[in-house]
Design a protein around this motif. Structure first.
Motif, short mmCIF file in Angstrom:
data_model
loop_
_atom_site.label_atom_id
_atom_site.label_comp_id
_atom_site.label_asym_id
_atom_site.label_seq_id
_atom_site.Cartn_x
_atom_site.Cartn_y
_atom_site.Cartn_z
N MET A 1 0.85 -1.20 0.00
CA MET A 1 0.00 0.00 0.00
C MET A 1 0.88 1.25 0.00
N VAL A 2 1.96 1.18 0.78
CA VAL A 2 2.94 2.28 0.79
C VAL A 2 3.48 2.49 -0.62
N THR A 5 0.89 3.93 -3.02
CA THR A 5 0.69 5.35 -2.74
C THR A 5 1.77 6.18 -3.42
N GLN A 6 3.02 5.78 -3.23
CA GLN A 6 4.10 6.58 -3.80
C GLN A 6 4.14 6.45 -5.32
N LEU A 9 1.43 8.86 -6.53
CA LEU A 9 1.80 10.26 -6.30
C LEU A 9 2.86 10.73 -7.30
N ILE A 38 -8.99 2.26 -0.36
CA ILE A 38 -8.50 2.89 0.87
C ILE A 38 -7.69 4.14 0.54
N ILE A 39 -6.78 4.02 -0.45
CA ILE A 39 -5.95 5.16 -0.84
C ILE A 39 -6.83 6.33 -1.31
N VAL A 42 -8.29 8.14 1.66
CA VAL A 42 -7.31 8.98 2.35
C VAL A 42 -7.01 10.24 1.53
N PHE A 43 -6.81 10.06 0.22
CA PHE A 43 -6.51 11.20 -0.65
C PHE A 43 -7.63 12.23 -0.60
N GLU A 46 -7.75 13.96 2.95
CA GLU A 46 -6.62 14.86 3.21
C GLU A 46 -6.53 15.99 2.20
N THR A 48 -5.68 15.65 -0.90
CA THR A 48 -4.52 15.39 -1.77
C THR A 48 -4.93 15.39 -3.23
N VAL B 2 -1.02 5.10 4.40
CA VAL B 2 -1.08 5.84 3.14
C VAL B 2 -0.81 7.31 3.40
N THR B 5 2.82 8.00 4.35
CA THR B 5 3.67 7.92 3.16
C THR B 5 3.62 9.22 2.39
N GLN B 6 2.42 9.71 2.14
CA GLN B 6 2.33 10.93 1.34
C GLN B 6 2.81 12.15 2.11
N LEU B 9 6.63 11.98 1.78
CA LEU B 9 7.06 12.24 0.41
C LEU B 9 6.96 13.74 0.08
N VAL B 42 10.01 -0.29 2.43
CA VAL B 42 9.52 -0.15 1.06
C VAL B 42 10.34 0.91 0.31
#
Lengths: 265, 265
Positions: A1-2, A5-6, A9, A38-39, A42-43, A46, A48, B2, B5-6, B9, B42
Motif C-alpha cells: 500500500m505504501v 501510494t508513492q 503520487l 483505501i488510498i 485517504v486522498f 486529506e 490530496t 497511506v 507515506t504521502q 514524500l 519499502v
C-alpha cells in the motif's frame, strides 16, 4: 500500500492499468482494487486529490492532484501575508517577489492550485515567458503531467529557427520582443499560459498573439499575482485566474495591500 | 500508513517529530514507529530514498530522497538515447535540448539524482543562471528542500539593488554580464550551483566569482550535460558532477555521441 501510494503520487494524470499493480505485487486485481479504495479515501479526506477508476480492458486508475478548499485558503493566506511585507517595496512601486518564487515547495503549492483550477480542461502544454514565471509553469506542468514551453526574450542559438513577435508591455507602454522556437510547439496545441505577475496583461497578450502564429489556442491563463490598480477598461485580458490581487502599493507609507485573487471569488 | 507515506514524500529533508504523527492519527508512538519501519523498508527496496530516525526529545523522522543505482542507470540511459537523436543538431554544432528541459517529470528525475549526489553536503541554497538551467535547479531544490537563487543576465527593476560581474564565456571567448540581487543571497551561504550545460565552464566560473562578492562559498557543482570536446587544460573547473557527456557532434554526418557523465564513473 505504501508502494502503491508513492507510485500514484509520482505519476499524476497518468492512467495506470490495474495489471501494472497486479504484476508488481503478484496480487489479485480484487485486492488491488480494495487497496485503491483505501488510498482513494485517504486522498479525498486529506485534500490530496482524486483517484479516478476507469473500468474495462483499457481501464485503470488515475491520480488527479487537487488542492482541497481548506489548503487553498491556507495557501492564499500565507501568500497574502508574505506579499504584504513592507520591505518588498522597490523604487518605482515595484514589488520584490523573487524570494517567494525561489521556494520550490511554495511554487509546488501554487502549481497544484493551478492544476486544480484547470484540471477539467483539455491542455497539451503549459507556456510561460522567461524568467520569473518559470518555476510556476514547471510546478503546474508537473501536477498536470504536461510539458512546459518557454518563450524567450531574445533569439538563442540553442533554440533553432524561431518565430518572433513584438508586443506592447501595458504597464510601460514600451515595445518588446518575444521569441519561440519552431520546434517548441506543435501546430494546433491547446496551451495553458502561466505567469508570476500581470498588470494590464500586455505580456500575456503577447503570448496569445504568439500562439496564433503556431495555429495554437489558449486553454487558460493563470497568474500568481495580478495588479488591482488597473482600470478594467485598460485590461487587455478578461478570462484568467489569479491567486492574489495587489490592491495598493503605497511607497511613501510603506504599505502594501493584498487580497485573494479572482480564483477565490 | 497511506497518509504517512504521502506526508513524508511531500516533505523531503524535513525533520518530522513522531508526536506530529501521533497527534494526527491519535495513535501511540510505538505503533507509529512500527508503521515507519514498514515505510522505510519499502522506500529502500524501491529505491525511493532513506528514512532517517533520530532518537531523543528533539528527534523524529526525516525522508531523504535518494535515487537507487538501477533507476539512476535507467535515467542516464534514456538521457543519452534522447540526446543522441540526430535532429537535435543545430547550425554551429549546437544541440537542441529545450524539449527535454521542458519535461517536468524528466527534470524531477535529474533533480533527484543531484539530490542523491549532494545529499551529504551542507548546503543553504541552489543557484543557477537564467534560463535553461532553471527547471533543473528547482527540481534539485525541491528534493533537497532548499530555496533557489536565480542569477540574471541583466539587472531588473524587480530585483532591487544588485551586484553585477563580467565573465568570459569559455566557448565563445566573449564577455558577458551576470547580476544577482543583493536580497537574493545571505552572506556566507553555502551554495550548490546547477546548470544544464557546461563547455569550458566560463558561466559556472562566473557564478563562483559572483559568490565571492557575497562572501558565499561553493558547496558543489552539478551539470546535466558536459561537453567532452574540451581539452582538460582548457576546463576552468575541475570539481563538478555531470550526468551526461557529449563526446562528439558531427554536423556533417548528423551524428551525436553521448556517454554517461562523470557521476557514473
Amino acid at each position: 500500500m505504501v508502494e502503491m501510494t508513492q507510485y500514484l503520487l509520482a505519476r499524476p494524470h497518468q492512467l495506470i492499468p490495474l495489471t501494472t499493480f497486479a504484476q508488481r505485487y503478484g496480487a489479485a486485481k480484487s485486492s488491488i482494487s480494495e487497496d485503491l479504495g483505501i488510498i482513494k479515501e485517504v486522498f479525498e479526506e486529506e485534500g490530496t486529490g482524486e483517484l479516478q477508476t476507469l473500468a474495462g480492458a483499457a481501464g485503470g486508475v488515475r491520480y488527479i492532484p487537487k488542492m482541497g478548499k481548506e489548503q487553498a485558503l491556507d495557501f492564499v493566506d500565507r501568500l497574502c501575508v508574505k506579499l504584504s511585507e513592507p520591505e518588498r517595496i522597490l523604487p518605482g512601486g515595484y514589488l520584490y517577489m523573487s524570494d517567494l518564487l525561489g521556494l520550490p515547495g511554495f511554487m509546488q503549492e501554487a502549481g497544484k492550485l493551478f492544476a486544480t483550477a484547470f484540471a477539467g480542461k483539455d491542455i497539451d502544454c503549459v507556456m510561460t515567458v522567461e524568467t520569473k514565471g518559470i518555476p510556476l509553469a514547471y510546478a503546474t506542468g508537473a501536477e498536470l503531467n504536461l510539458p512546459v514551453v518557454l518563450v524567450r526574450r531574445d533569439h538563442q542559438v540553442t533554440e533553432g529557427s524561431a518565430v518572433s513577435i513584438n508586443y506592447v508591455s501595458g504597464s510601460h507602454k514600451s515595445l518588446h520582443t518575444m521569441t519561440l522556437s519552431r520546434r517548441a510547439l506543435k501546430e494546433k496545441s491547446k496551451v495553458l499560459i502561466v505567469d508570476d505577475f500581470m498588470k494590464a496583461g500586455g505580456t500575456i497578450q503577447g503570448m496569445v498573439d504568439l500562439l496564433a502564429e503556431f495555429n495554437a489556442t489558449v486553454a487558460g491563463v493563470g497568474v500568481l499575482v495580478e495588479s488591482g490598480e488597473v482600470e478594467s477598461g485598460q485590461r487587455l485580458l478578461q478570462d484568467y485566474i489569479s491567486l492574489a490581487t495587489l490592491t495598493a502599493v503605497d511607497a511613501k507609507e510603506k504599505e502594501i495591500s493584498v487580497a485573494p485573487g479572482n480564483y477565490f471569488s
